[in-house]
Design an enzyme around this catalytic site. Structure first.
Site, PDB file in Angstrom:
ATOM      1  N   GLY A 255       0.823  -1.203   0.000  1.00  0.00           N
ATOM      2  CA  GLY A 255       0.000   0.000   0.000  1.00  0.00           C
ATOM      3  C   GLY A 255       0.854   1.249   0.000  1.00  0.00           C
ATOM      4  O   GLY A 255       2.019   1.234  -0.409  1.00  0.00           O
ATOM      5  N   GLU A 260       6.031   3.758  -0.716  1.00  0.00           N
ATOM      6  CA  GLU A 260       6.935   4.883  -0.459  1.00  0.00           C
ATOM      7  C   GLU A 260       8.289   4.400   0.038  1.00  0.00           C
ATOM      8  O   GLU A 260       9.334   4.913  -0.383  1.00  0.00           O
ATOM      9  CB  GLU A 260       6.306   5.844   0.546  1.00  0.00           C
ATOM     10  N   HIS A 404      -4.663  14.667   7.234  1.00  0.00           N
ATOM     11  CA  HIS A 404      -5.486  15.838   6.898  1.00  0.00           C
ATOM     12  C   HIS A 404      -6.969  15.541   7.066  1.00  0.00           C
ATOM     13  O   HIS A 404      -7.761  16.462   7.273  1.00  0.00           O
ATOM     14  CB  HIS A 404      -5.179  16.344   5.486  1.00  0.00           C
ATOM     15  N   HIS A 531       0.081  29.007 -18.506  1.00  0.00           N
ATOM     16  CA  HIS A 531       0.851  28.203 -19.463  1.00  0.00           C
ATOM     17  C   HIS A 531       2.295  28.675 -19.481  1.00  0.00           C
ATOM     18  O   HIS A 531       2.551  29.876 -19.476  1.00  0.00           O
ATOM     19  CB  HIS A 531       0.247  28.338 -20.864  1.00  0.00           C
TER      20      HIS A 531
END
Length: 578
Positions: A255, A260, A404, A531
């Protein structure tokens, strides 16, 4: 005699469909000083909003008995746990004028700051730099020459530790500066609106609070049969210290956490073996994104994997012997093979830290360790009834185990305590995996959306854009990436957005805010993006969405809604009477 009008209009009141009067009126609605009037609120008009909203908030808090020191309570709000969730709730509570205390038995910052999000991002920052410097082809394509990149393991570890210390200090200082009382000790609920806290060697203290928030977080989950020694077999808590970089490490679980750490370890020179119980890697991700992630993040690196197997037993290295991992078939439970590796990281998820809270004193029974709550984070007792004035946020309630999310839930609870009903839309909360490149998502995966569509009787469409078509990504030579939009062609509702690519974790917020605000594809496609920027990946994604003909779908009215017209008419008549 001249009359003075102070008007505050906010989005929170428009949903009520009418005005409220006196203390019962929802804060943020129209308030008229010196005059009597009735009006509806709208989200687009704000006149002298700050003073009026503050006054309205205090009035509502008073009506709910939440004024500091009211009702004989020591505090308006006591929070058990000073992680990111508790910190967010505390700061918002002080902003709302509530006397607040936070109890912490370990260190301020909780899992995220000390053993999770924060130090892991420091390690991932290092792995990202190393990976780039080691990519000779990438460097040459940019006209750069780099020879023999290396690293100092202890210095890398110090970077992670120093970052955690800095953020922890910032959180502590911010609460102290705002007047939050930080109480040291382990908090236990001893009765209705009563909390006892203390630490070993010191007498316990008991305090009362009109409202209590449980925010105790989580700890790494370690399955049975796995022996943790903290050196050769360890959890993410130990791995973040980076006391060693093993030549070969097995990561149990693929997971967010496992993925990570595979990024970190492979960048620093380790070989990685994933052990995954399910039949696919990265099972929590959208399948299409997971497939691309495997091609980009796993296959080119020194990573192999075993799927559909359990690590039934893991023995730490000792007496010159390697770490032994016994694998069994996830379905038949038959022995398959035994791995011999230098180290094993257990990344099988997290478990709620709710033992010792004293929940039995208020007839609350946990479910697999999680505190049961309703959609407003109110704690539910064993009979299915709401426990008055008691809330639980973050990992401890298990709704969505992200830092969060805990903070957002805490703020939502404080809104309710302050007299404004609030329900957090968890489908609008983004998630990110900080690999290189990053992965981010919000809302439903494609299988989830199709299941919902079949159940509720509507169609979905899926559109995709590639980072290879983005000028900024090509300038960085980072064209590997994909953005995916899942939406309803009949209404334009955004059901989910998934991104794999450069800075995906930053890009996802345009989509998450759109879901939170109810913005539809037909509206957001007219937003202007600078842009050349990576944000144009989402710009192209939204523009690629095709909707059903206007007569076949619901469209937002272009004319001002009736509540707005009433407000404008009321204010016009008010000002003309001056």
């Amino acid at each position: 005699m001249q009359s003075t009008a102070a008007v505050s209009v906010s989005a929170s009141a428009i949903a009520t469909g009418g005005a409220r009067s006196g203390a019962a009126r929802r804060p943020g609605g129209v308030r008229v000083c010196g005059l009597r009037g009735e009006a509806l609120a709208c989200s687009s008009l704000r006149i002298s909003q700050a003073p009026a909203r503050r006054a309205a908030t205090k009035a509502a808090a008073a009506a709910n008995g939440a004024v500091a020191g009211s009702g004989g309570f020591d505090y308006d709000l006591v929070i058990i746990g000073a992680g990111v969730g508790g910190h967010g709730a505390a700061l918002h509570a002080v902003e709302e004028g509530l006397k607040t205390a936070i109890i912490e038995g370990d260190v301020v910052g909780g899992t995220c700051v000390n053993r999770g999000c924060v130090p892991s991002k420091a390690l991932l920052a290092v792995s990202g730099r190393m990976r780039e410097l080691q990519d000779e082809h990438h460097m040459k394509s940019l006209g750069l020459q780099v020879s023999s990149p290396g690293y100092d393991r202890q210095a890398v570890a110090n970077h992670a530790n120093n970052l955690a210390s800095k953020i922890r200090s910032n959180l502590t200082n911010s609460m102290k500066a705002l007047g939050v009382d930080i109480l040291t000790g382990v908090g236990t609920i001893v009765g209705k609106q009563k909390v006892r806290y203390g630490k070993v060697g010191f007498p316990d203290k008991e305090i009362t609070a009109r409202n209590i928030i449980i925010a105790t977080g989580s700890v790494p989950f370690v399955p049975k049969g796995i022996e943790i020694d903290g050196k050769t077999v360890f959890t993410s808590d130990h791995a973040l210290k980076l006391e060693s970089v093993p030549d070969w490490i097995a990561i149990v679980g693929s997971g967010y956490i496992g993925l990570e750490f595979s990024d970190v370890y492979t960048a620093l020179g380790s070989e990685v073996t994933f052990v995954e119980a399910l039949d696919q890697l990265m099972p929590g991700f959208d399948p299409e994104i997971a497939k691309l992630a495997q091609r980009v993040l796993i296959n080119p690196r020194k990573i192999d994997y075993h799927m559909g197997v359990f690590a039934s037993k893991i023995t730490p290295a000792k007496d010159g012997k390697p770490v032994l991992i016994e694998l069994i078939d996830a379905k038949t439970k038959e022995h398959k093979e035994t791995l011999e590796v230098d180290a094993a990281l257990i990344a099988t998820g997290r478990a709620p830290f709710t033992k010792g809270l004293g929940l039995e004193n208020i007839n609350v029974v946990t479910q697999r360790g999680f505190v049961p709550v309703d959609e407003r984070m109110r704690v539910m007792d064993a009979d299915g009834s709401v426990v008055p004035n008691l809330y639980c946020i973050g990992d401890a309630n298990g709704k969505l185990m992200l830092a969060h999310t805990a903070s957002a839930q805490g703020i939502s609870v404080v809104e309710q305590i302050s007299g404004r009903d609030h329900i957090l839309n968890h489908l609008s909360i983004p998630a990110a995996c900080f690999t290189h490149p990053e992965i981010s998502m919000v809302g439903l995966t494609e299988p989830q959306a199709r299941e919902k569509a079949e159940k509720e009787g509507f169609e979905i469409n899926v559109v995709k854009t590639s980072f290879k078509a983005n000028t900024k990504a090509l300038a960085e030579n980072e064209g590997d990436g994909l953005a995916k939009l899942i939406y309803r062609p009949d209404t334009g509702e955004i059901l989910g957005v998934h991104i794999l690519g450069l800075h995906a974790a930053d890009l996802i917020h345009e989509a998450s805010n759109a879901i939170a605000l109810g913005t539809r594809v037909q509206d957001i496609k007219f937003a202007v993006h600078a842009h050349p920027t990576l944000s144009e990946v989402l710009d192209e994604l939204f523009k690629a969405a095709k909707l059903q003909p206007r007569e076949g779908r619901d469209s937002k009215p272009k004319q001002p809604p009736q509540p707005l017209l009433k407000v404008l008419g009321f204010i016009t008549s008010l000002l003309s009477s001056q």
